[in-house]
Design a protein around this motif. Structure first.
Motif, short mmCIF file in Angstrom:
data_model
loop_
_atom_site.label_atom_id
_atom_site.label_comp_id
_atom_site.label_asym_id
_atom_site.label_seq_id
_atom_site.Cartn_x
_atom_site.Cartn_y
_atom_site.Cartn_z
N UNK A 2 0.83 -1.20 0.00
CA UNK A 2 0.00 0.00 0.00
C UNK A 2 0.87 1.25 0.00
N UNK A 3 1.94 1.19 0.78
CA UNK A 3 2.86 2.31 0.85
C UNK A 3 3.41 2.63 -0.53
N UNK A 24 0.82 4.06 -2.68
CA UNK A 24 0.53 5.43 -2.27
C UNK A 24 1.54 6.38 -2.89
N UNK A 25 2.81 6.00 -2.86
CA UNK A 25 3.85 6.85 -3.42
C UNK A 25 3.60 7.06 -4.91
N UNK A 71 0.75 6.65 -6.48
CA UNK A 71 -0.52 7.36 -6.62
C UNK A 71 -0.32 8.85 -6.44
N UNK A 72 0.42 9.21 -5.38
CA UNK A 72 0.71 10.61 -5.10
C UNK A 72 1.40 11.24 -6.29
N UNK A 107 -1.06 11.76 -9.04
CA UNK A 107 -2.15 12.67 -8.70
C UNK A 107 -1.65 14.11 -8.71
N UNK A 133 1.62 1.07 -15.88
CA UNK A 133 0.60 0.49 -16.76
C UNK A 133 1.26 -0.36 -17.86
N UNK A 135 1.35 6.42 5.25
CA UNK A 135 1.41 6.20 3.80
C UNK A 135 0.08 5.72 3.27
N UNK A 154 -2.32 7.36 0.54
CA UNK A 154 -2.81 6.59 -0.60
C UNK A 154 -4.30 6.81 -0.82
N UNK A 211 -4.94 10.22 -2.19
CA UNK A 211 -4.55 10.28 -3.60
C UNK A 211 -5.59 9.58 -4.47
N UNK A 257 -7.77 11.20 -7.48
CA UNK A 257 -7.75 10.72 -8.86
C UNK A 257 -9.17 10.40 -9.32
#
Lengths: 136, 176
Positions: free
Chosen positions: A7-8, A11-12, A14-15, A18, A106, B5, B9, B12, B16
């Motif tokens: 998840x971490x 998240x990185x 994703x951030x 985003x 992707x 984190x 997530x 974020x 999105x």
């Protein structure tokens, strides 16, 4: 333990997308090295080159490889199966490459599935970018 | 640390999602030229996601039922993996349906439908009776020329296919 880490990592990524923060080959290599639990110096351009060139049996019996579409020289334009031009993969020839983490993820997901019939590991992704970064 | 984190997530992801959800409208059609020129349609996700491996085929070439079938099998898309996240996939499908051959938004679409069975949902434009008839003067040997490779490579012969132009003046069959 693995899940929170995953998840971490997501998240990185994703951030990064985003916020449209500029990713770079170097920042992506650092991220993949961290996910693989190795220092950036532990990424190998020669292993990346092998991943790029190695041929695997495809679904219809024909050999497939990353080089098959991206050509033997990644600083040159390639061709998709339908015949459309693919801009060069090497950042030296195409500065837009490896500047968008979500796009990179992707295509690794799709192309590794197509060629290797499995996802690529973080180590492999890091190796791959390490090699392309020095390709001229 | 991990919880922090994870929190980031979620923020974020929500960001999105809302960007995608509110990036309307999904595209509209303007005018239909002479019938061999497609109405100019636009949808950002479609242009971004469906034009990397081939030209972005106009929605007017296939009926809604075809697009639904095609979009629900992107992970096995003609032997390649073209999978997308669900939000992008839904956005693109909405656009394709709104401008499909049977949506009544283009003359090209109406012609495609004239030779299509009511319940037909072909996955390939190149398999439709309409396509086959339009290309009956192209020989088997021509299709397999190296520079063409596949009938799906419209742009090899239709020099302005990317712009939706398929009239006679812009066709040039490569020699080898």
């Amino acid at each position: 333990m693995i899940k929170p880490l995953l998840y971490g990592g997501l998240a990185v990524l994703g951030m990064a997308s985003a916020m449209a923060k500029a990713d770079s080959p170097a920042s992506l290599m650092a991220q993949y090295a961290q996910q693989a639990g190795v220092p950036v110096s532990g990424l190998s351009a020669s292993r990346g080159a092998t991943l790029y060139r190695t041929e695997h049996p495809g679904r219809d019996g024909q050999a497939v490889s990353c080089a098959g579409c991206h050509t033997a020289n990644p600083a040159q334009a390639g061709r998709s199966r339908v015949g459309k031009r693919i801009e060069p993969l090497a950042p030296a020839a195409n500065p837009q490459r490896f500047t968008d983490a979500a796009k990179v993820e992707k295509w690794f997901r799709r192309n590794c599935q197509d060629v290797l019939q499995r996802e690529c590991s973080a180590q492999e992704k890091g190796d791959f970018i390490a090699w392309l970064s020095q390709a001229r | 640390m991990n919880y922090l984190l994870r929190g980031i997530g979620v923020v974020a992801a929500v960001g999105v999602f809302s960007l995608l959800a509110f990036s309307l409208p999904s595209g509209d059609a303007h005018g239909d030229g002479g019938g061999n020129v497609l109405p100019r349609t636009a949808n950002k996700a479609w242009q971004q996601e469906c034009a990397s491996c081939h030209i972005a085929y106009s929605p007017a070439f296939l009926p809604k039922a075809s697009w639904r079938r095609l979009m629900s099998g992107l992970d096995q898309h003609f032997g390649e993996n073209a999978s997308l996240d669900p939000a992008t996939q839904a956005d693109i499908l909405r656009f394709l349906e709104a401008n499909a051959a049977d949506s009544g938004t283009s003359r090209m679409g109406s012609r495609v439908m004239q030779s299509m069975g009511v319940s037909a949902a072909p996955l390939r434009i190149t398999d439709t009776r309409w396509f086959v008839r339009k290309h009956d003067e192209v020989s088997q040997a021509t299709w397999s020329r190296k520079s063409i490779g596949s009938a799906a490579n419209c742009a090899a012969c239709h020099r302005q296919a990317e712009q939706g132009v398929f009239d006679e003046d812009t066709v040039r069959i490569p020699k080898q």
